[in-house]
Design a protein around this motif. Structure first.
Motif, PDB file in Angstrom:
ATOM      1  N   GLY A  87      16.973   4.673  18.736  1.00 45.06           N
ATOM      2  CA  GLY A  87      15.847   5.577  18.437  1.00 45.06           C
ATOM      3  C   GLY A  87      15.007   5.047  17.292  1.00 45.06           C
ATOM      4  N   TYR A  88      14.492   5.944  16.432  1.00 48.92           N
ATOM      5  CA  TYR A  88      13.778   5.503  15.212  1.00 48.92           C
ATOM      6  C   TYR A  88      14.451   6.135  14.003  1.00 48.92           C
ATOM      7  CZ  TYR A  88      11.374  10.012  15.930  1.00 48.92           C
ATOM      8  OH  TYR A  88      11.098  11.331  16.132  1.00 48.92           O
ATOM      9  N   GLY A  89      14.173   5.607  12.811  1.00 52.06           N
ATOM     10  CA  GLY A  89      14.874   6.088  11.615  1.00 52.06           C
ATOM     11  C   GLY A  89      16.336   5.654  11.675  1.00 52.06           C
ATOM     12  N   THR A 167      11.362  -3.512   1.580  1.00 52.20           N
ATOM     13  CA  THR A 167      12.109  -2.983   2.733  1.00 52.20           C
ATOM     14  C   THR A 167      11.756  -1.523   2.994  1.00 52.20           C
ATOM     15  OG1 THR A 167      13.946  -2.460   1.266  1.00 52.20           O
ATOM     16  CG2 THR A 167      14.062  -4.552   2.439  1.00 52.20           C
ATOM     17  N   GLY A 168      10.576  -1.108   2.527  1.00 55.92           N
ATOM     18  CA  GLY A 168      10.175   0.294   2.641  1.00 55.92           C
ATOM     19  C   GLY A 168       9.860   0.719   4.062  1.00 55.92           C
ATOM     20  N   GLY A 169       9.716   2.032   4.237  1.00 56.98           N
ATOM     21  CA  GLY A 169       9.372   2.593   5.545  1.00 56.98           C
ATOM     22  C   GLY A 169       9.066   4.068   5.398  1.00 56.98           C
ATOM     23  N   GLY A 171       6.334   5.509   5.047  1.00 56.19           N
ATOM     24  CA  GLY A 171       5.242   5.798   4.113  1.00 56.19           C
ATOM     25  C   GLY A 171       5.673   5.888   2.657  1.00 56.19           C
ATOM     26  N   ARG A 172       6.950   5.615   2.388  1.00 60.65           N
ATOM     27  CA  ARG A 172       7.419   5.743   0.999  1.00 60.65           C
ATOM     28  C   ARG A 172       7.471   4.384   0.303  1.00 60.65           C
ATOM     29  NH1 ARG A 172      12.780   8.629   1.873  1.00 60.65           N
ATOM     30  NH2 ARG A 172      12.651   7.300   3.701  1.00 60.65           N
ATOM     31  N   GLY A 173       7.434   4.418  -1.041  1.00 66.34           N
ATOM     32  CA  GLY A 173       7.518   3.187  -1.808  1.00 66.34           C
ATOM     33  C   GLY A 173       6.220   2.398  -1.799  1.00 66.34           C
ATOM     34  N   ALA A 197      15.721   4.935  -2.801  1.00 67.05           N
ATOM     35  CA  ALA A 197      15.395   5.277  -1.415  1.00 67.05           C
ATOM     36  C   ALA A 197      15.902   4.248  -0.409  1.00 67.05           C
ATOM     37  CB  ALA A 197      13.889   5.459  -1.258  1.00 67.05           C
ATOM     38  N   PHE A 198      15.806   2.968  -0.744  1.00 65.15           N
ATOM     39  CA  PHE A 198      16.110   1.936   0.253  1.00 65.15           C
ATOM     40  C   PHE A 198      17.297   1.044  -0.133  1.00 65.15           C
ATOM     41  CE2 PHE A 198      11.413   2.609   0.253  1.00 65.15           C
ATOM     42  CZ  PHE A 198      11.364   3.359   1.426  1.00 65.15           C
ATOM     43  N   GLY A 199      17.889   1.280  -1.318  1.00 67.27           N
ATOM     44  CA  GLY A 199      19.012   0.455  -1.759  1.00 67.27           C
ATOM     45  C   GLY A 199      18.606  -0.992  -1.982  1.00 67.27           C
ATOM     46  N   VAL A 280       3.094  -3.912  16.269  1.00 65.46           N
ATOM     47  CA  VAL A 280       2.497  -4.712  15.212  1.00 65.46           C
ATOM     48  C   VAL A 280       1.403  -3.861  14.566  1.00 65.46           C
ATOM     49  CG1 VAL A 280       1.514  -6.950  14.614  1.00 65.46           C
ATOM     50  CG2 VAL A 280       2.920  -6.733  16.664  1.00 65.46           C
ATOM     51  N   GLU A 281       1.545  -3.613  13.257  1.00 65.32           N
ATOM     52  CA  GLU A 281       0.588  -2.759  12.548  1.00 65.32           C
ATOM     53  C   GLU A 281      -0.444  -3.603  11.795  1.00 65.32           C
ATOM     54  OE1 GLU A 281       3.162   1.304  11.801  1.00 65.32           O
ATOM     55  OE2 GLU A 281       2.738   0.059  10.057  1.00 65.32           O
ATOM     56  N   PHE A 282      -1.702  -3.195  11.900  1.00 71.67           N
ATOM     57  CA  PHE A 282      -2.804  -3.871  11.213  1.00 71.67           C
ATOM     58  C   PHE A 282      -3.624  -2.846  10.439  1.00 71.67           C
ATOM     59  CE2 PHE A 282      -1.978  -6.234  15.114  1.00 71.67           C
ATOM     60  CZ  PHE A 282      -2.062  -7.566  14.742  1.00 71.67           C
ATOM     61  N   THR A 297      10.270  -2.914  14.385  1.00 71.12           N
ATOM     62  CA  THR A 297      11.087  -3.522  15.441  1.00 71.12           C
ATOM     63  C   THR A 297      11.885  -2.468  16.208  1.00 71.12           C
ATOM     64  OG1 THR A 297      12.808  -3.880  13.794  1.00 71.12           O
ATOM     65  CG2 THR A 297      11.309  -5.713  14.216  1.00 71.12           C
ATOM     66  N   ARG A 298      11.202  -1.415  16.619  1.00 68.86           N
ATOM     67  CA  ARG A 298      11.891  -0.275  17.242  1.00 68.86           C
ATOM     68  C   ARG A 298      10.873   0.563  18.006  1.00 68.86           C
ATOM     69  NH1 ARG A 298       9.685   3.785  14.011  1.00 68.86           N
ATOM     70  NH2 ARG A 298       9.140   3.063  11.943  1.00 68.86           N
ATOM     71  N   LEU A 299      11.381   1.575  18.668  1.00 74.08           N
ATOM     72  CA  LEU A 299      10.528   2.566  19.308  1.00 74.08           C
ATOM     73  C   LEU A 299       9.870   3.382  18.205  1.00 74.08           C
ATOM     74  CD1 LEU A 299       9.861   3.936  22.072  1.00 74.08           C
ATOM     75  CD2 LEU A 299      11.793   5.460  21.642  1.00 74.08           C
ATOM     76  N   GLN A 300       8.573   3.677  18.330  1.00 73.72           N
ATOM     77  CA  GLN A 300       7.931   4.479  17.291  1.00 73.72           C
ATOM     78  C   GLN A 300       7.742   5.930  17.707  1.00 73.72           C
ATOM     79  OE1 GLN A 300       4.671   1.759  16.096  1.00 73.72           O
ATOM     80  NE2 GLN A 300       5.159   2.523  14.060  1.00 73.72           N
ATOM     81  N   VAL A 301       7.614   6.776  16.696  1.00 67.96           N
ATOM     82  CA  VAL A 301       7.399   8.198  16.922  1.00 67.96           C
ATOM     83  C   VAL A 301       6.235   8.398  17.913  1.00 67.96           C
ATOM     84  CG1 VAL A 301       6.731  10.350  15.778  1.00 67.96           C
ATOM     85  CG2 VAL A 301       8.228   8.734  14.581  1.00 67.96           C
ATOM     86  N   PHE A 388      17.586  17.084   7.533  1.00 69.31           N
ATOM     87  CA  PHE A 388      16.877  15.987   8.194  1.00 69.31           C
ATOM     88  C   PHE A 388      15.372  16.121   8.007  1.00 69.31           C
ATOM     89  CE2 PHE A 388      20.746  17.149  10.532  1.00 69.31           C
ATOM     90  CZ  PHE A 388      21.467  15.971  10.406  1.00 69.31           C
ATOM     91  N   ASP A 389      14.687  15.190   8.661  1.00 70.89           N
ATOM     92  CA  ASP A 389      13.243  15.179   8.705  1.00 70.89           C
ATOM     93  C   ASP A 389      12.691  16.543   9.158  1.00 70.89           C
ATOM     94  OD1 ASP A 389      11.651  12.463   8.791  1.00 70.89           O
ATOM     95  OD2 ASP A 389      10.603  13.924  10.062  1.00 70.89           O
ATOM     96  N   SER A 390      11.504  16.906   8.670  1.00 71.57           N
ATOM     97  CA  SER A 390      10.955  18.210   9.041  1.00 71.57           C
ATOM     98  C   SER A 390      10.173  18.182  10.351  1.00 71.57           C
ATOM     99  CB  SER A 390      10.065  18.727   7.916  1.00 71.57           C
ATOM    100  OG  SER A 390       9.043  17.796   7.675  1.00 71.57           O
TER     101      SER A 390
HETATM  102  P1  ADP Z   1       6.570   5.452  12.959  1.00 71.08           P
HETATM  103  O1  ADP Z   1       6.521   4.113  12.284  1.00 71.08           O
HETATM  104  O2  ADP Z   1       7.338   5.477  14.223  1.00 71.08           O
HETATM  105  O3  ADP Z   1       5.262   6.070  12.988  1.00 71.08           O
HETATM  106  P2  ADP Z   1       7.693   6.683  10.632  1.00 71.08           P
HETATM  107  O4  ADP Z   1       7.241   5.593   9.750  1.00 71.08           O
HETATM  108  O5  ADP Z   1       7.168   8.047  10.434  1.00 71.08           O
HETATM  109  O6  ADP Z   1       7.485   6.358  12.136  1.00 71.08           O
HETATM  110  O7  ADP Z   1       9.272   6.702  10.621  1.00 71.08           O
HETATM  111  C1  ADP Z   1       9.996   7.368  11.612  1.00 71.08           C
HETATM  112  C2  ADP Z   1      11.224   7.954  11.028  1.00 71.08           C
HETATM  113  O8  ADP Z   1      12.046   6.960  10.463  1.00 71.08           O
HETATM  114  C3  ADP Z   1      10.951   8.937   9.904  1.00 71.08           C
HETATM  115  O9  ADP Z   1      11.939   9.936  10.003  1.00 71.08           O
HETATM  116  C4  ADP Z   1      11.148   8.108   8.648  1.00 71.08           C
HETATM  117  O10 ADP Z   1      11.515   8.946   7.578  1.00 71.08           O
HETATM  118  C5  ADP Z   1      12.243   7.177   9.078  1.00 71.08           C
HETATM  119  N1  ADP Z   1      12.162   5.858   8.444  1.00 71.08           N
HETATM  120  C6  ADP Z   1      11.294   4.883   8.737  1.00 71.08           C
HETATM  121  N2  ADP Z   1      11.542   3.779   7.995  1.00 71.08           N
HETATM  122  C7  ADP Z   1      12.589   4.070   7.208  1.00 71.08           C
HETATM  123  C8  ADP Z   1      13.329   3.333   6.217  1.00 71.08           C
HETATM  124  N3  ADP Z   1      13.047   2.076   5.873  1.00 71.08           N
HETATM  125  N4  ADP Z   1      14.348   3.959   5.600  1.00 71.08           N
HETATM  126  C9  ADP Z   1      14.648   5.236   5.925  1.00 71.08           C
HETATM  127  N5  ADP Z   1      14.006   5.960   6.850  1.00 71.08           N
HETATM  128  C10 ADP Z   1      12.988   5.401   7.492  1.00 71.08           C
END
Ligand code: ADP
Ligand code: ADP
Ligand code: MG
Length: 479
Positions: A87-89, A167-169, A171-173, A197-199, A280-282, A297-301, A388-390
């Protein structure tokens, strides 16, 4: 062959993957895919547990079970699964899961551990793209050594700069710095935030593209070297670098730009021997130039909008690719029709700083009619756990034209009922009403710079005021 698949996730995306398995399950057509869910105590009543063919508990901690790669792979082996979809996350971008799967001869529905590692590290990904001749956002030479190094490199790049977690994701960091003083103030703070957040405390700099348009391209790549794209998505409607609304195709690109960005993304994926679905994000600047930002490198929301405009089921394709099948079509066979828009319906109060609003859904009605799709993990009586996520539902709307899409989206949001918690639905209706959005002119600063949207999220609504007043009256009456 994949005939039994473990889903290492929860929520709407687990339900989405179970649905794909169920549709591949008519034996004469695809050989059949049985779905296996995992859950923790907080998710005992979750929809993915009810919908999967089998479900296994991973214990009392609400989150830990979903993050335990060894335990998940063991369970897959014990239950006779031949594949894991992340999945994602959670573990979706954790190379360790892909690695353990490879060791235990379980197919991982995603790219190899090496590719996940390389692209999950944003400075490493930038390096690969520079080598491949893909334009990247100007930035620091790798990770920053210390504050002095940061100041020196920022000087060369030119302010404003973005200080970002390697190594962020989600939208954080990410922090914009407009001056050397700003960078000095933020440097230690960001490092401490991102290590928690990311260790991982690595940070780097990018030039801040002022008010960019976020354009990303959906890729499908099989294990035989075939790479195609499913056009682009416009994810510029964001709040605090997090996507709220995603659109395919972007109403802001010309046909020429669309073709160029698609080709660039395929080039990027080929350069790293990418396999499976990826994005690929631009960022696009005011002059219309594109710069590589990162690869997911995964399925996106937001994969649903690409599915709606192309008619391709990305999750089924992922499972087919992971089982070694060749893509059944070429780039020129992928046709695009109309526009699609996805709303991330979050259990949050837009009138109160988007504060999470967990609790019981007392009433739920998901909209229907032409062009409407809902991907959700909720039902009437479901209690949204606070762990979890809202995001609890996604509404995807398709229409033949941009104008019709706006009308239909407004209608669908209006039809949706989700009582018992606050949601972002009324906020999305405000965005649909705003003229810049309707005329398809928006960038990543849109919701944070438009007075009507700022005002909306700063003013409590009449109903809330009435309820608060009633409470005061009741309190005074001593009831
Ligand atoms: P997308 O890139 O699919 O639009 P998001 O960036 O919103 O999705 O991330 C999808 C889910 O994965 C969210 O719940 C987000 O909090 C989680 N997530 C994404 N990247 C990370 C990360 N590096 N560490 C922890 N959680 C992450
Ligand atoms: P994440 O891994 O959290 O998705 P990204 O690197 O994809 O992080 O950035 C998320 C968002 O942050 C972008 O969509 C954009 O709005 C903003 N952003 C990131 N980098 C820049 C930049 N260099 N200039 C301007 N905005 C940026
Ligand atoms: Mg991103």
């Amino acid at each position: 062959m994949i005939n039994k698949l473990l889903i290492a996730n929860r929520g709407e995306i687990a339900v989405r993957i179970i649905r794909a398995c169920a549709e591949m399950g008519i034996r004469s057509l695809e050989g059949g895919v049985r779905s296996v869910a995992i859950y923790t105590d907080a998710d005992r009543c979750a929809l993915h547990v009810k919908k999967a063919d089998e479900a296994y508990s991973l214990g009392p901690d609400p989150v830990a079970g979903y993050l335990n790669a060894h335990r998940i792979v063991n369970l897959a082996v014990e239950t006779g699964c031949t594949a894991i979809h992340p999945g994602y996350g959670f573990l979706s971008e954790n190379p360790q899961l892909a690695e353990i799967c490879a060791q235990r001869r379980i197919r991982f529905v995603g790219p190899s551990a090496d590719v996940i590692r390389r692209m999950g590290d944003k400075t490493e990904a930038r390096r690969s793209m520079i080598e491949a001749g893909v334009p990247v956002i100007p930035g620091s030479n790798g990770n920053l050594d210390n504050l002095e190094d940061a100041l020196q490199q920022a000087q060369q790049i030119g302010y404003p700069v973005m200080l970002k977690a390697t190594t962020g994701g989600g939208g954080r960091g990410i922090r914009r710095c407009d001056s050397a003083d700003d960078l000095k103030r933020n440097y230690d703070r960001v490092i401490s935030e991102v290590s928690k957040a990311f260790g991982n405390a690595d940070v780097f700099l990018e030039k801040c593209i002022v008010n960019p348009v976020h354009i990303e391209v959906q890729i499908l790549a099989d294990s035989h070297g075939n790479v195609i794209h499913l056009f682009e998505r416009d994810c510029s409607i964001q709040r605090r670098n997090q996507k709220l609304i995603e659109i395919a195709p972007s109403p802001q690109l010309s046909g020429e730009q669309r073709q160029m960005i698609g080709e660039l993304a395929v080039k990027a994926a080929k350069a790293v021997n990418y396999e499976n679905a990826g994005t690929v994000e631009f960022l696009m600047d005011a002059e219309g130039s594109f710069y590589f930002m990162e690869m997911n490198t995964r399925l996106q929301v937001e994969h649903t909008v690409s599915e709606e405009i192309t008619g391709i089921d990305i999750v089924k394709e992922q499972i087919r690719i992971a089982s070694g099948k060749t893509l059944g079509y070429r780039q020129e066979d992928v046709k695009r029709r109309g526009f699609a828009m996805q709303f991330r319906i979050n259990a949050e109060d837009p009138k109160n700083g988007f504060l999470p609003s967990f609790g019981r859904i007392t009433r739920y009605y998901s909209p229907g009619g032409p062009g409407i799709r809902t991907d959700s993990a909720i039902y009437a009586g479901y209690e949204i756990p606070p762990n979890f996520d809202s995001m609890c539902a996604k509404l995807t709307v398709w229409a033949g034209t941009w104008e019709e899409l706006i009308q239909r989206a407004f209608r669908a949001l209006k039809d949706t009922r989700m009582d018992g918690v606050k949601t972002t639905i009324p906020y999305y209706q405000e965005i649909l009403k705003s003229s810049g959005f309707r005329s398809a002119r928006f960038d990543t600063s849109y919701v944070e710079t438009h007075p009507e949207l700022i005002e909306y999220s700063s003013k409590p609504n009449r109903h809330d005021v009435a309820v608060a007043l009633a409470a005061v009256v009741v309190a005074h009456a001593g009831l």
